[in-house]
Design a protein around this motif. Structure first.
Motif, PDB file in Angstrom:
ATOM      1  N   UNK A 172      17.721 -39.067  43.990  1.00 37.50           N
ATOM      2  CA  UNK A 172      17.311 -38.311  45.173  1.00 37.50           C
ATOM      3  C   UNK A 172      17.555 -36.820  44.973  1.00 37.50           C
ATOM      4  N   UNK A 173      18.704 -36.481  44.350  1.00 39.62           N
ATOM      5  CA  UNK A 173      19.002 -35.080  44.053  1.00 39.62           C
ATOM      6  C   UNK A 173      17.911 -34.468  43.177  1.00 39.62           C
ATOM      7  N   UNK A 174      17.537 -35.192  42.137  1.00 36.32           N
ATOM      8  CA  UNK A 174      16.549 -34.679  41.199  1.00 36.32           C
ATOM      9  C   UNK A 174      15.168 -34.590  41.829  1.00 36.32           C
ATOM     10  N   UNK A 175      14.838 -35.567  42.646  1.00 38.45           N
ATOM     11  CA  UNK A 175      13.510 -35.590  43.251  1.00 38.45           C
ATOM     12  C   UNK A 175      13.256 -34.379  44.139  1.00 38.45           C
ATOM     13  N   UNK A 176      14.308 -33.834  44.738  1.00 37.48           N
ATOM     14  CA  UNK A 176      14.155 -32.695  45.645  1.00 37.48           C
ATOM     15  C   UNK A 176      13.538 -31.484  44.952  1.00 37.48           C
ATOM     16  N   UNK A 177      13.850 -31.302  43.669  1.00 35.84           N
ATOM     17  CA  UNK A 177      13.310 -30.146  42.956  1.00 35.84           C
ATOM     18  C   UNK A 177      12.160 -30.518  42.017  1.00 35.84           C
ATOM     19  N   UNK A 178      12.068 -31.795  41.617  1.00 36.52           N
ATOM     20  CA  UNK A 178      11.007 -32.214  40.691  1.00 36.52           C
ATOM     21  C   UNK A 178       9.713 -32.550  41.430  1.00 36.52           C
ATOM     22  N   UNK A 179       9.813 -33.277  42.533  1.00 35.05           N
ATOM     23  CA  UNK A 179       8.608 -33.761  43.228  1.00 35.05           C
ATOM     24  C   UNK A 179       7.677 -32.648  43.702  1.00 35.05           C
ATOM     25  N   UNK A 180       8.214 -31.481  44.164  1.00 34.66           N
ATOM     26  CA  UNK A 180       7.306 -30.439  44.656  1.00 34.66           C
ATOM     27  C   UNK A 180       6.554 -29.680  43.565  1.00 34.66           C
ATOM     28  N   UNK A 181       6.841 -29.929  42.284  1.00 37.69           N
ATOM     29  CA  UNK A 181       6.188 -29.163  41.220  1.00 37.69           C
ATOM     30  C   UNK A 181       4.685 -29.358  41.246  1.00 37.69           C
ATOM     31  N   UNK A 182       3.985 -28.260  40.989  1.00 36.93           N
ATOM     32  CA  UNK A 182       2.529 -28.344  40.860  1.00 36.93           C
ATOM     33  C   UNK A 182       2.192 -29.149  39.604  1.00 36.93           C
ATOM     34  N   UNK A 183       1.399 -30.190  39.755  1.00 35.42           N
ATOM     35  CA  UNK A 183       1.108 -31.085  38.651  1.00 35.42           C
ATOM     36  C   UNK A 183      -0.069 -30.535  37.824  1.00 35.42           C
ATOM     37  N   UNK A 184       0.288 -29.850  36.735  1.00 35.54           N
ATOM     38  CA  UNK A 184      -0.737 -29.235  35.878  1.00 35.54           C
ATOM     39  C   UNK A 184      -1.057 -30.129  34.692  1.00 35.54           C
ATOM     40  N   UNK A 185      -0.062 -30.794  34.132  1.00 35.31           N
ATOM     41  CA  UNK A 185      -0.318 -31.684  32.994  1.00 35.31           C
ATOM     42  C   UNK A 185      -1.005 -32.975  33.461  1.00 35.31           C
ATOM     43  N   UNK A 216      10.467 -29.690  29.441  1.00 33.18           N
ATOM     44  CA  UNK A 216      11.241 -30.643  30.222  1.00 33.18           C
ATOM     45  C   UNK A 216      12.000 -29.851  31.270  1.00 33.18           C
ATOM     46  N   UNK A 217      11.855 -30.250  32.523  1.00 28.62           N
ATOM     47  CA  UNK A 217      12.412 -29.459  33.610  1.00 28.62           C
ATOM     48  C   UNK A 217      12.979 -30.346  34.707  1.00 28.62           C
ATOM     49  N   UNK A 218      13.942 -29.799  35.405  1.00 28.32           N
ATOM     50  CA  UNK A 218      14.472 -30.410  36.625  1.00 28.32           C
ATOM     51  C   UNK A 218      13.879 -29.735  37.855  1.00 28.32           C
ATOM     52  N   UNK A 219      12.930 -28.829  37.630  1.00 33.82           N
ATOM     53  CA  UNK A 219      12.330 -28.071  38.718  1.00 33.82           C
ATOM     54  C   UNK A 219      12.987 -26.712  38.852  1.00 33.82           C
ATOM     55  N   UNK A 220      12.174 -25.657  38.982  1.00 36.15           N
ATOM     56  CA  UNK A 220      12.732 -24.304  38.951  1.00 36.15           C
ATOM     57  C   UNK A 220      13.593 -23.982  40.166  1.00 36.15           C
ATOM     58  N   UNK A 274      24.468 -36.794  39.357  1.00 41.98           N
ATOM     59  CA  UNK A 274      23.233 -36.479  40.051  1.00 41.98           C
ATOM     60  C   UNK A 274      22.481 -37.761  40.378  1.00 41.98           C
ATOM     61  N   UNK A 275      22.117 -37.935  41.618  1.00 40.42           N
ATOM     62  CA  UNK A 275      21.347 -39.097  42.011  1.00 40.42           C
ATOM     63  C   UNK A 275      19.863 -38.822  41.776  1.00 40.42           C
ATOM     64  N   UNK A 330      24.826 -31.082  29.484  1.00 38.29           N
ATOM     65  CA  UNK A 330      25.727 -31.596  30.524  1.00 38.29           C
ATOM     66  C   UNK A 330      25.030 -32.624  31.404  1.00 38.29           C
ATOM     67  N   UNK A 331      25.753 -33.655  31.788  1.00 43.54           N
ATOM     68  CA  UNK A 331      25.171 -34.691  32.640  1.00 43.54           C
ATOM     69  C   UNK A 331      24.819 -34.141  34.020  1.00 43.54           C
ATOM     70  N   UNK A 332      25.387 -32.995  34.370  1.00 43.04           N
ATOM     71  CA  UNK A 332      25.078 -32.376  35.667  1.00 43.04           C
ATOM     72  C   UNK A 332      23.803 -31.535  35.628  1.00 43.04           C
ATOM     73  N   UNK A 333      23.246 -31.303  34.435  1.00 42.52           N
ATOM     74  CA  UNK A 333      22.013 -30.520  34.310  1.00 42.52           C
ATOM     75  C   UNK A 333      21.164 -31.130  33.189  1.00 42.52           C
ATOM     76  N   UNK A 334      20.703 -32.376  33.375  1.00 43.18           N
ATOM     77  CA  UNK A 334      20.161 -33.191  32.280  1.00 43.18           C
ATOM     78  C   UNK A 334      18.646 -33.113  32.106  1.00 43.18           C
TER      79      UNK A 334
END
Length: 453
Positions: free
Chosen positions: A440-453, A323-327, A437-438, A295-299
């Motif tokens: 900005x919407x995605x960045x809210x949950x993706x940006x805080x992820x701990x960068x392990x890779x 591949x994640x949108x952030x947990x 989804x903008x 779905x385009x709402x959960x891409x």
């Protein structure tokens, strides 16, 4: 309505599941212990899963995993499932493409989910486990697990995403009919649920939240383990009976697919039909295109990042390379509840990263439009999840028409929509929306992820 079914006999039910990891040149990165950031040991998972399922999860060498006779005996209730040549759908699309679908909606609970539910319940019972917990999005997995738990004499608690708990009451009724306890998630019954409700009292839930609650309950309950409906390797492994049967049936039809399509939430039905065909790409040089329709709402496959992340919202699971949108991603309230998961399974994530599969995003209204056309042409009302695959098939069929080429398309009809008619009512009433989804919407949950890779 013109259709043609290709039917196998009970003796043709697969005797082994296909483990694609054994044939992958670039195998998925290992799950990590979140405390040590080191690869998981089997012992790390013993409090959560049955040991046999852990062995399947971590197996990277054996391409074939034997299916116990007791599971095959249960499969006989509805397997092998039909392969159907969709002449009516082809005619409606006026396409030169030949379209086939594997009809997994004929299971007792109306979807493919039972293929893994039976297996997981069996291995839990064999280990002496008495209680199990799980999550469910749209309710397909919860219904399947309720059926399987009753068949093997297990007590089951299901955390159902709250928006689906309210949108899909009849799925809840199925679970209760088979004896399961069903709890709307987030709930006040767990620490994870209470924390979320304290911070967001009106939160309508996500699969990540429901997973957190189910794992927490499993860890706190004596002789209890957690079972999962998608994402993890052993779940997709069990679903490969779909594609293994489809191989034989396509041979009966005298064709081989150019394109294989399935809807995509966490990866169970997609991997189930696609992996056996990818095997021939890897080992025989075939060139089948494989398309995941999300779905385009959960891409996550089309707009997510490849990163180690938790599989649940509270952080109870190992770190998974996906591949994640952030947990913490809060998906919109689309009716395809089974596709509202923030991440992709590790196998499919690696395949996507290596360009061995394709992914497309489908808008909600396009999915329902496709569902109605398919229902009118083939006399089957598809689940909203499956309708995403149908919309992707329409795109491929239209390309074939534009290019003037005959191509063979196979897709997985993962479930029927007879318990989802409220969503069709909303569609016909004009109450459904496309969710955009903008960044900005995605960045809210993706940006805080701990960068392990």
């Amino acid at each position: 309505m013109l259709t043609k079914k290709f039917l196998l006999e009970e003796k043709d039910i697969p005797t082994a599941w296909y483990n694609i990891v054994a044939d992958m040149e670039n195998k998925p990165l290992p799950p990590l212990n979140p405390a040590t950031k080191q690869p998981l040991n089997p012992e790390d998972l013993y409090p959560v899963f049955a040991k046999a399922l852990i062995a399947q999860e971590l197996n990277r060498t054996d391409p074939w995993i034997e299916i116990p006779d007791e599971i095959r005996e249960m499969y006989r209730i509805w397997r092998p499932t039909p392969l159907v040549r969709a002449y009516g759908f082809e005619k409606a699309l006026d396409t030169p493409a030949h379209i086939y679908f594997k009809n997994e909606s004929v299971s007792p609970v109306g979807s493919h989910k039972l293929n893994s539910a039976i297996a997981q319940a069996y291995f839990c019972k064999k280990e002496g486990i008495t209680n199990i917990t799980t999550e469910t999005g749209a309710g397909q997995w919860g219904a399947a697990m309720s059926y399987a738990a009753k068949a093997f004499g297990l007590e089951l608690a299901v955390y159902m995403v709250k928006i689906s708990y309210e949108q899909k009451p009849y799925r809840r009724s199925i679970m209760q009919t088979f004896g399961a306890q069903v709890i709307a998630s987030p709930s006040m019954s767990t620490k994870a649920g209470r924390k979320i409700l304290t911070e967001q009292p009106q939160y309508m839930g996500s699969l990540g939240t429901a997973i957190s609650e189910a794992i927490e309950l499993a860890l706190q309950t004596p002789n209890c383990r957690y079972v999962l409906g998608s994402v993890l390797n052993h779940v997709v492994l069990h679903q490969t009976v779909i594609g293994l049967e489809a191989e034989k049936q396509m041979a009966m039809a005298g064709e081989y697919p150019d394109v294989v399509v399935a809807c995509f939430g966490g990866g169970s039905n997609f991997g189930g039909i696609a992996f056996p065909f990818l095997r021939h790409n890897f080992t025989e040089g075939k060139d089948v295109r494989v398309i995941a329709a999300e779905p385009s709402s959960c891409p996550k496959l089309t707009r997510g990042v490849f990163q180690y992340d938790f599989g649940d919202e509270a952080g109870y699971t190992p770190f998974l390379p996906m591949y994640t949108l952030g947990h913490t991603f809060a998906p919109p309230h689309i009716h395809a509840g089974g596709l509202r998961y923030h991440g992709a399974g590790t196998i499919i994530s690696q395949l996507n990263k290596d360009g061995l599969i394709e992914a497309v995003d489908i808008k909600q209204l396009d999915a329902f439009k496709a569902a109605v056309l398919f229902a009118q042409a083939e006399s089957i009302i598809p689940a909203p999840e499956s309708s995403h695959a149908i919309a992707a098939v329409i795109r491929e069929a239209e390309k074939a028409k534009e290019e003037g080429v005959q191509k063979t398309i196979l897709f997985n009809l993962s479930g029927h929509g007879l318990i989802d008619l409220a969503s069709y009512d909303s569609y016909f009433a004009g109450d459904l929306l496309n969710y955009e989804l903008t960044e900005e919407d995605l960045a809210k949950s993706i940006d805080p992820l701990e960068k392990i890779l």
